[in-house]
Design an enzyme around this catalytic site. Structure first.
Site, PDB file in Angstrom:
ATOM      1  N   LYS A   8       0.938  -1.109   0.272  1.00  0.00           N
ATOM      2  CA  LYS A   8       0.273   0.060  -0.204  1.00  0.00           C
ATOM      3  C   LYS A   8       1.238   0.996   0.157  1.00  0.00           C
ATOM      4  O   LYS A   8       0.884   2.151  -0.766  1.00  0.00           O
ATOM      5  CB  LYS A   8      -0.717  -0.100   1.380  1.00  0.00           C
ATOM      6  CG  LYS A   8      -1.621  -1.308   1.231  1.00  0.00           C
ATOM      7  CD  LYS A   8      -2.854  -0.641   2.673  1.00  0.00           C
ATOM      8  CE  LYS A   8      -1.927  -0.543   4.245  1.00  0.00           C
ATOM      9  NZ  LYS A   8      -1.738  -2.194   4.459  1.00  0.00           N
ATOM     10  N   ARG A  83      -9.554   1.157   9.061  1.00  0.00           N
ATOM     11  CA  ARG A  83      -8.822  -0.032   9.502  1.00  0.00           C
ATOM     12  C   ARG A  83      -9.733  -1.018   9.855  1.00  0.00           C
ATOM     13  O   ARG A  83      -9.817  -2.196  10.657  1.00  0.00           O
ATOM     14  CB  ARG A  83      -7.472   0.185  10.276  1.00  0.00           C
ATOM     15  CG  ARG A  83      -6.430  -0.974   9.356  1.00  0.00           C
ATOM     16  CD  ARG A  83      -5.205  -0.124  10.241  1.00  0.00           C
ATOM     17  NE  ARG A  83      -4.193  -1.585  10.238  1.00  0.00           N
ATOM     18  CZ  ARG A  83      -2.975  -0.943   9.351  1.00  0.00           C
ATOM     19  NH1 ARG A  83      -2.906   0.061   9.089  1.00  0.00           N
ATOM     20  NH2 ARG A  83      -1.853  -1.184   9.483  1.00  0.00           N
ATOM     21  N   ARG A 122      11.500  -6.769   5.055  1.00  0.00           N
ATOM     22  CA  ARG A 122      11.414  -5.502   5.201  1.00  0.00           C
ATOM     23  C   ARG A 122      12.100  -5.095   6.506  1.00  0.00           C
ATOM     24  O   ARG A 122      12.786  -4.359   6.466  1.00  0.00           O
ATOM     25  CB  ARG A 122       9.881  -4.550   4.718  1.00  0.00           C
ATOM     26  CG  ARG A 122       9.470  -3.689   5.326  1.00  0.00           C
ATOM     27  CD  ARG A 122       8.365  -3.115   5.531  1.00  0.00           C
ATOM     28  NE  ARG A 122       7.547  -3.220   5.799  1.00  0.00           N
ATOM     29  CZ  ARG A 122       6.551  -2.732   6.129  1.00  0.00           C
ATOM     30  NH1 ARG A 122       5.842  -2.787   5.009  1.00  0.00           N
ATOM     31  NH2 ARG A 122       5.308  -3.473   7.032  1.00  0.00           N
ATOM     32  N   ARG A 128      11.766  -2.112  10.945  1.00  0.00           N
ATOM     33  CA  ARG A 128      10.925  -1.549  12.101  1.00  0.00           C
ATOM     34  C   ARG A 128      11.018  -2.630  13.314  1.00  0.00           C
ATOM     35  O   ARG A 128      10.195  -3.612  13.243  1.00  0.00           O
ATOM     36  CB  ARG A 128       9.571  -1.596  10.782  1.00  0.00           C
ATOM     37  CG  ARG A 128       9.266  -0.190  10.556  1.00  0.00           C
ATOM     38  CD  ARG A 128       7.888  -0.054   9.080  1.00  0.00           C
ATOM     39  NE  ARG A 128       6.809  -0.941   9.919  1.00  0.00           N
ATOM     40  CZ  ARG A 128       5.334  -1.001   8.881  1.00  0.00           C
ATOM     41  NH1 ARG A 128       5.840  -0.423   7.453  1.00  0.00           N
ATOM     42  NH2 ARG A 128       4.699  -1.417  10.223  1.00  0.00           N
ATOM     43  N   ARG A 139      -1.041  -9.528  12.990  1.00  0.00           N
ATOM     44  CA  ARG A 139      -1.487  -8.105  12.336  1.00  0.00           C
ATOM     45  C   ARG A 139      -1.828  -8.559  11.249  1.00  0.00           C
ATOM     46  O   ARG A 139      -2.935  -8.174  11.190  1.00  0.00           O
ATOM     47  CB  ARG A 139       0.105  -6.820  11.862  1.00  0.00           C
ATOM     48  CG  ARG A 139       0.656  -5.505  12.807  1.00  0.00           C
ATOM     49  CD  ARG A 139       1.977  -5.606  12.829  1.00  0.00           C
ATOM     50  NE  ARG A 139       1.943  -5.254  10.667  1.00  0.00           N
ATOM     51  CZ  ARG A 139       2.888  -4.744  11.389  1.00  0.00           C
ATOM     52  NH1 ARG A 139       4.064  -5.869  11.251  1.00  0.00           N
ATOM     53  NH2 ARG A 139       3.506  -4.740   9.122  1.00  0.00           N
TER      54      ARG A 139
END
Ligand code: ADP
Length: 186
Positions: A8, A83, A122, A128, A139
């Site tokens: 996204k 969300r 990632r 992160r 998640r």
């Protein structure tokens, strides 16, 4: 809309150039608040690190504040908001008030096997703190339970466009532009 790691943010960053409107990522806004140590950041950090959703109240305050900025007056791309259904309803109220109705909602679909691979990559590249395996699983579960129904919310209003998010980044961008043109947004 799309699963965590579904691309996204990458696609919104590219569409922003095409459409000349700001890309508003609630995840980025929250990470900036955490980095800056603001009261919001202090409240949100533990929730984000656990892979859970920050409270609807805090999110609504954040989004209203951001949408009131001068650069958002002629349109914007929202990434990561709404969300859950409650956020979708709140957003409709805010947008009605500021007279900027939704053009449409875009769902970027990616197979969950691929997502786990992408997020592992990632995690190595960006570090992160919510890209570890346990948090990613959380998640994905929250996405399936709470965020996926938001797609139906927009589908029922005839506002949903769905695109396959797999393949090369540029290929996905082309698919999005074609689908959005066909839907007559903009
Ligand atoms: P991703 O889509 O990869 O999970 P984001 O950057 O969009 O990443 O979001 C990171 C985290 O920020 C989420 O797991 C959640 O804790 C918080 N967050 C972002 N947007 C929202 C939102 N609309 N409501 C609640 N929490 C949010």
């Amino acid at each position: 809309m799309g699963p965590p790691g579904g691309g996204k943010g990458t696609q919104a960053g590219l569409l922003k150039q095409q459409w000349q409107v700001p890309h508003i990522s609630t995840g980025e806004l929250l990470r900036a608040a955490v980095r800056d140590g603001t009261p919001l950041g202090l409240k949100a950090k533990a929730t984000m690190d656990a892979g859970e959703l920050v409270s609807d109240d805090l999110m609504l305050g954040l989004i209203e504040e951001r949408l009131s900025q001068p650069d958002a007056q002629t349109g914007f791309i929202l990434d990561g908001y709404p969300r859950n259904l409650s956020q979708a309803e709140s957003l409709d109220q805010v947008l009605a008030r500021i007279q900027q109705p939704v053009s449409g909602a875009l769902l970027v679909e990616v197979d969950s096997e691929k997502i786990v691979d992408r997020l592992a990559k990632r995690a190595q590249q960006e570090g992160r703190s919510d890209d570890n395996e346990a948090t990613v699983r959380k998640r994905l579960a929250i996405y399936a339970e709470q965020t996926a129904p938001v797609a139906n919310y927009y589908a029922e209003k005839g506002q949903l466009v769905q695109v396959l998010g797999e393949g090369e980044i540029a290929e996905v961008t082309q698919r999005i532009l074609a689908a959005v043109n066909e839907a007559g947004w903009g």
